[in-house]
Scaffold this active site. Sequence first.
Site, PDB file in Angstrom:
ATOM      1  N   ARG A 140       0.830  -1.201   0.000  1.00  0.00           N
ATOM      2  CA  ARG A 140       0.000   0.000   0.000  1.00  0.00           C
ATOM      3  C   ARG A 140       0.867   1.254   0.000  1.00  0.00           C
ATOM      4  O   ARG A 140       0.556   2.228  -0.701  1.00  0.00           O
ATOM      5  CB  ARG A 140      -0.916  -0.001   1.219  1.00  0.00           C
ATOM      6  CG  ARG A 140      -1.752   1.260   1.350  1.00  0.00           C
ATOM      7  CD  ARG A 140      -2.657   1.214   2.559  1.00  0.00           C
ATOM      8  NE  ARG A 140      -3.478   2.418   2.656  1.00  0.00           N
ATOM      9  CZ  ARG A 140      -4.546   2.540   3.427  1.00  0.00           C
ATOM     10  NH1 ARG A 140      -4.924   1.530   4.191  1.00  0.00           N
ATOM     11  NH2 ARG A 140      -5.241   3.652   3.456  1.00  0.00           N
ATOM     12  N   HIS A 155     -16.044   4.121  -5.369  1.00  0.00           N
ATOM     13  CA  HIS A 155     -15.135   5.243  -5.140  1.00  0.00           C
ATOM     14  C   HIS A 155     -15.238   6.295  -6.241  1.00  0.00           C
ATOM     15  O   HIS A 155     -14.304   7.074  -6.452  1.00  0.00           O
ATOM     16  CB  HIS A 155     -13.689   4.761  -4.970  1.00  0.00           C
ATOM     17  CG  HIS A 155     -13.476   4.035  -3.676  1.00  0.00           C
ATOM     18  ND1 HIS A 155     -12.237   3.586  -3.254  1.00  0.00           N
ATOM     19  CD2 HIS A 155     -14.341   3.662  -2.699  1.00  0.00           C
ATOM     20  CE1 HIS A 155     -12.358   2.979  -2.087  1.00  0.00           C
ATOM     21  NE2 HIS A 155     -13.632   3.014  -1.733  1.00  0.00           N
ATOM     22  N   TYR A 198     -13.749  10.370  -2.531  1.00  0.00           N
ATOM     23  CA  TYR A 198     -12.724  10.048  -3.528  1.00  0.00           C
ATOM     24  C   TYR A 198     -12.787  10.948  -4.760  1.00  0.00           C
ATOM     25  O   TYR A 198     -11.849  10.956  -5.561  1.00  0.00           O
ATOM     26  CB  TYR A 198     -12.848   8.579  -3.951  1.00  0.00           C
ATOM     27  CG  TYR A 198     -12.486   7.641  -2.827  1.00  0.00           C
ATOM     28  CD1 TYR A 198     -11.173   7.206  -2.646  1.00  0.00           C
ATOM     29  CD2 TYR A 198     -13.446   7.219  -1.920  1.00  0.00           C
ATOM     30  CE1 TYR A 198     -10.831   6.367  -1.601  1.00  0.00           C
ATOM     31  CE2 TYR A 198     -13.115   6.383  -0.869  1.00  0.00           C
ATOM     32  CZ  TYR A 198     -11.811   5.965  -0.714  1.00  0.00           C
ATOM     33  OH  TYR A 198     -11.473   5.146   0.332  1.00  0.00           O
TER      34      TYR A 198
END
Length: 426
Positions: free
Chosen positions: A90, A195, A246
């Site tokens: 990540r 998102h 987002y």
Amino acid sequence: MRLTVVGGGSTYTPELVDGICARRSTLDVEELVLVDPDERRLEIVGDFSRRLLARAGHPALVHTTTSVAEGAEGASAVLLQLRVGGQRARRSDETFPHACGCVGQETTGAGGLAKALRTVPVVLDIADRVREVAGPDAWLVDFTNPVGIVTRALLEAGHRAVGLCNVAIGLQRLSARLLGVDSASVRLDHVGLNHLSWERRVLVADAHGETDRLPELLAAHGPELAEHVGAPCDWLRRTGMLPSYYLKYFYAHDEAVRAQLTERPRADVVSEVEAELLACYADPALERTPELLASRGGAYYSEAAIELVRALIGAGSAGEHVVNVRNEGTLPFLPDDAVIETACAVDSSGVRPLPQRPVEPLLRGLIAQVSAYEHLALDAALRGGRDRVADALLAHPLVGQYALADRLADDLVAANRAVLPWVRKG
């Protein structure tokens, strides 16, 4: 019922257990099976889950295993909440795009594509093993990001799957709080992709029917809502809509990149929170989920997941849920096999998108472009190839330039070489 969680060593899992405890009368979970390759996390989270159930007087048994086949055998539903590569991967997703002046984020842009490439093959392998032991009727509920692409992969492979995100339920609960009404009376007109979504109406039911109270929300609570979703208050009031958090990566891309360059990567923050949470969970005296869990993210995930599972297995009445599902003509400007995030009627017979009002041009163009990117991203995840990666990036509105797409493709492959099967084989 037997409920299986793949990625059960996640620090999210105790919140899910709380949800099971709170719905004991309506969801009869007899066995909860936690599956995870990390035996240390599995032992800690499994023991804590048993203490949570015991304190609530819930009779469900908790089993832990590193084997998907063992864990999924006899399951009515399997929740997928895994992270291939962990927080280290990540961190890469959140940082490598910065060298090209692009936003670094784990579910959209170049970082989101990297995660999709790592994740899709693993999830499909898990799904195949689930089908072998649980049968074709077991439901797969995907909470693994990027949810839209992963859900599309599962559906195209013929699995009985639905994708779940907590963005919609978070905005529903926020709206209910600001309006001072019961959250059960609030229904969202939610449209878009995972998102990449907007609330076009906030419908509140009373004795006289439903009323759209989004104009009232924006008028009275515009600044708080603007801060929550990262958008200008004037823009929210002008459009009369509420975008997901987002959307700031699209509508304020350069500003988001500048902010990221001055902040710690979210992966570093989450790693520290997870370490603290695991230390808390390991305390044998702890019998309640700690307040620290709220800072991990994923608010209301357990409620959304448990209510969805109830509807899918027929334990509760048919209900309306915002989930990720095949388009099938719901948004006529997208192909039928696209996966959209929208309100659906859910019961034991399946998941059916509810009819949508025509989508505004401002939304429609971006939805279509990102949906096309997701098609190319899934192709790259399934067939591999550096050039397919570059083509997907070129189609993404956060990249969209030859030179950027080529450099990001090379950087993405280099950063993920060890975990991309087609790279290792090459």
